[in-house]
Structures are given as structure tokens and as C-alpha cells.
Design an enzyme around this catalytic site. Structure first.
Site, PDB file in Angstrom:
ATOM      1  N   SER A 162      79.212  54.800  25.356  1.00 43.34           N
ATOM      2  CA  SER A 162      80.175  55.620  24.643  1.00 43.34           C
ATOM      3  C   SER A 162      79.875  57.096  24.922  1.00 43.34           C
ATOM      4  O   SER A 162      79.357  57.434  25.997  1.00 43.34           O
ATOM      5  CB  SER A 162      80.103  55.275  23.149  1.00 43.34           C
ATOM      6  OG  SER A 162      81.056  56.000  22.432  1.00 43.34           O
TER       7      SER A 162
ATOM      8  N   TYR B 298      90.003  60.737  26.927  1.00 44.33           N
ATOM      9  CA  TYR B 298      88.573  60.368  26.934  1.00 44.33           C
ATOM     10  C   TYR B 298      88.050  60.168  25.510  1.00 44.33           C
ATOM     11  O   TYR B 298      87.408  59.163  25.201  1.00 44.33           O
ATOM     12  CB  TYR B 298      87.782  61.449  27.662  1.00 44.33           C
ATOM     13  CG  TYR B 298      86.329  61.096  27.908  1.00 44.33           C
ATOM     14  CD1 TYR B 298      85.975  60.167  28.867  1.00 44.33           C
ATOM     15  CD2 TYR B 298      85.312  61.701  27.162  1.00 44.33           C
ATOM     16  CE1 TYR B 298      84.648  59.842  29.101  1.00 44.33           C
ATOM     17  CE2 TYR B 298      83.983  61.382  27.383  1.00 44.33           C
ATOM     18  CZ  TYR B 298      83.653  60.449  28.356  1.00 44.33           C
ATOM     19  OH  TYR B 298      82.325  60.130  28.583  1.00 44.33           O
TER      20      TYR B 298
ATOM     21  N   LYS C 128      86.764  56.535  23.870  1.00 42.84           N
ATOM     22  CA  LYS C 128      85.374  56.318  23.442  1.00 42.84           C
ATOM     23  C   LYS C 128      85.318  55.972  21.945  1.00 42.84           C
ATOM     24  O   LYS C 128      84.479  55.168  21.516  1.00 42.84           O
ATOM     25  CB  LYS C 128      84.511  57.543  23.767  1.00 42.84           C
ATOM     26  CG  LYS C 128      84.340  57.775  25.272  1.00 42.84           C
ATOM     27  CD  LYS C 128      83.690  56.590  25.984  1.00 42.84           C
ATOM     28  CE  LYS C 128      83.406  56.876  27.460  1.00 42.84           C
ATOM     29  NZ  LYS C 128      82.792  55.756  28.168  1.00 42.84           N
TER      30      LYS C 128
END
Ligand SMILES: NC(=O)c1ccc[n+]([C@@H]2O[C@H](COP(=O)([O-])OP(=O)(O)OC[C@H]3O[C@@H](n4cnc5c(N)ncnc54)[C@H](OP(=O)(O)O)[C@@H]3O)[C@@H](O)[C@H]2O)c1
Length: 260
Positions: A138, A152, A156
Site C-alpha cells: 500500500s 493512486y 491504495k
């Protein structure tokens, strides 16, 4: 007894290659995956040259058939599967939500979220058998919003929640999400080269400064911690989002290293 077998996606370079080297040093048979076959063979060859056991299986984690083929190749070569590290990931698109290319958003979710889902599904039957472990790579960006990193950050955050659901659904496994810190890899190069177009000037400059001041982590440091977690994390950590440098993680690293 045969050595533990571990699959690491995105292992042709950067953090994934470092996790693979560390896992081999810890005695595991390592199965490396990425799309670029040549770079992947080179990474596997480096492990073999150092006395480790490595198999390169090229493929794209966003493709169901590639994920199945990767797991099949690992199990038919080594006869068992003990750990999966869902490391393959992409940073782009770096652009504000209003301007980003929707197809690039789809690609981000396909690689960063669907990829780990497909890999997990393919590996589960074997990991249940071994009482194995999954580590999802992560990022601090899962919790910290960054301008221009909408895709992004959200992928995550989704990965962390996927990890929590998986821990409930698969109580015999140990599944963990890890934040590796800011690591000196080609992904950081992408950020420096392309970040100006989508990030705030201050945030972009901060990453460039960290690079210039040598403040990015060498991949070996989080790489070793992640390999140790994938091979030895205690079951009570299942479902957690850990940082590579948490005291408890580093204590486990010292223990695993001393035991070698
Ligand atoms: N570097 C950092 O500061 C940092 C910080 C926090 C989190 N992370 C996370 O750490 C992980 C590794 O990052 P990194 O910095 O090492 O990135 P990197 O240097 O860009 O390496 C990414 C790896 O993933 C592979 N990959 C990309 N797309 C793929 C796909 N569809 N299927 C299979 N493999 C694929 C790449 O090889 P191919 O292109 O040949 O497929 C490469 O081996 C990522 O999940 C990233 O989000 C990194």
C-alpha cells in the site's frame, strides 16, 4: 521439507526486486512476475547467481488468465505456495480529477486494485492449504490526500480495505497491508519527471528535494521488512495496515535475520 514458496508481483525492478532478493536470502523459493520478460529474467538471474532459487513468470496482473498461469507455474515448479506479495503498482495518472484521462484511471484501478484481487483469487486455494500469508503493498497515500494523485490515493485506500475484508473472509490466512515509505525506485523517477503537470509546485518540489538530499529509502530496507512479513508475520496482525519501520515489524525482522 521443501522451502517456502513466495510469489512477488512487480518484481523486475524497484521495491519488488528487493523483496524478491530478501526472500531468497531468507531461504524461500521465489517466483517473480512483471510484464517485461527481459528485466524479469535479469532479476531472477541475479538471485540465482547469489545462490537463491528463482523462477521468472512474465504476465500482467490485470489479466485473469495471466494471474492463473503465474500461480500454476509456481505450484507446478515448487509444489506449494506459502506467500503472495501484491506489489505491482502504477502511480499514473498524475493529474487533477477534473482533468485526468478516464482510461488512465481505469488502468490504475485495473493494476492497483483488480490485480491484487485476481492474484488473491488465483492463490487462495494453495494459501489455504499452507496457512499462508498475503502482503499488499500500500502507501501512506492511502490515508493522505495528495493533489494530482486521485487515482493512486483511492486505489491504495481501496487496497487497505480489501485487506480488511479478506482478513475477515479468510481467517486461516494472515493478510497484511504495508506502507513501504518513500523508496528510491523508478516510480519516484516518474513522479519527478511528470509530477509538475498535476501536483502542487510545493509537493512536487518536496519530492525532488528528498531525492537530491538522499532522503529516499534504499529498496533493500523496506524490501527486507516486507519479505520477513510475507514469510513470518504473526496471525494476530491479519487485517492491519502496518508501516515497514513500525517497532514490532523491525523486531520481527531482527528475529528472522538472527534465526538464519
Ligand atoms: N517507490 C515509492 O516511494 C513507493 C511508496 C509507497 C508505495 N509504493 C508501492 O510499492 C510498489 C512498488 O513500487 P516501485 O516504486 O518499486 O515501482 P516501480 O519501480 O515502477 O516498479 C513497479 C513494478 O511493477 C511492475 N508492473 C507494473 N504494472 C504491472 C502489471 N500490470 N502487471 C505486472 N507487473 C506490473 C513493473 O514491471 P513492468 O512495467 O515490466 O510490468 C515493475 O516491476 C507499488 O505498489 C507502489 O505503489 C512505492
Amino acid at each position: 521439507m521443501s522451502a517456502k514458496t513466495i510469489i512477488i508481483t512487480g518484481a523486475s525492478r524497484g521495491l519488488g526486486a528487493a523483496i524478491a532478493r530478501a526472500a531468497a536470502e531468507l531461504g524461500a523459493a521465489v517466483v517473480l512476475n512483471a510484464r517485461s520478460a527481459e528485466a524479469l529474467e535479469a532479476a531472477a538471474g541475479q538471485i540465482a547467481a547469489a545462490g537463491g532459487t528463482a523462477l521468472a513468470v512474465p504476465g500482467d496482473v490485470s489479466r485473469d488468465d495471466d494471474c492463473e498461469r503465474l500461480v500454476d507455474a509456481a505450484v507446478s515448479r515448487f509444489g506449494r505456495l506459502d506467500a503472495l506479495v501484491n506489489n505491482a503498482g502504477i502511480l499514473e495518472p498524475i493529474a487533477p480529477i477534473a482533468e485526468a484521462d478516464p482510461q488512465a484511471w481505469q488502468r490504475s484501478w485495473a493494476v492497483n486494485v483488480l490485480g491484487p484481487v485476481l492474484m488473491t483469487r488465483a492463490a487462495l486455494p494453495h494459501l489455504r492449504e499452507s496457512g499462508g500469508r498475503i502482503v499488499h503493498i500500500s502507501s501512506g497515500a492511502a490515508n493522505r490526500p495528495v493533489v494530482g494523485w486521485g487515482a493512486y490515493c483511492t486505489t491504495k485506500a481501496a487496497l487497505n480495505h480489501l485487506n480488511r475484508v479478506l482478513a475477515l473472509e479468510e481467517p486461516t490466512l494472515t493478510t497484511i497491508a504495508v506502507r513501504p515509505g518513500a523508496v528510491d525506485t523508478p516510480m519516484q523517477g516518474v513522479l519527478r519527471e511528470k509530477g509538475a503537470a498535476g501536483m502542487t509546485p510545493e509537493e512536487h518540489a518536496r519530492f525532488i528535494r528528498r531525492y537530491e538530499e538522499g532522503d529516499l529509502l534504499p529498496p533493500e530496507l523496506p524490501g527486507r521488512a516486507i519479505a520477513v512479513l510475507a514469510l513470518h508475520a504473526p496471525h494476530e496482525w491479519s487485517g492491519e495496515f502496518l508501516s515497514w519501520d513500525d517497532d514490532a515489524v523491525q523486531a520481527l525482522v531482527r528475529e528472522a535475520t538472527a534465526a538464519r
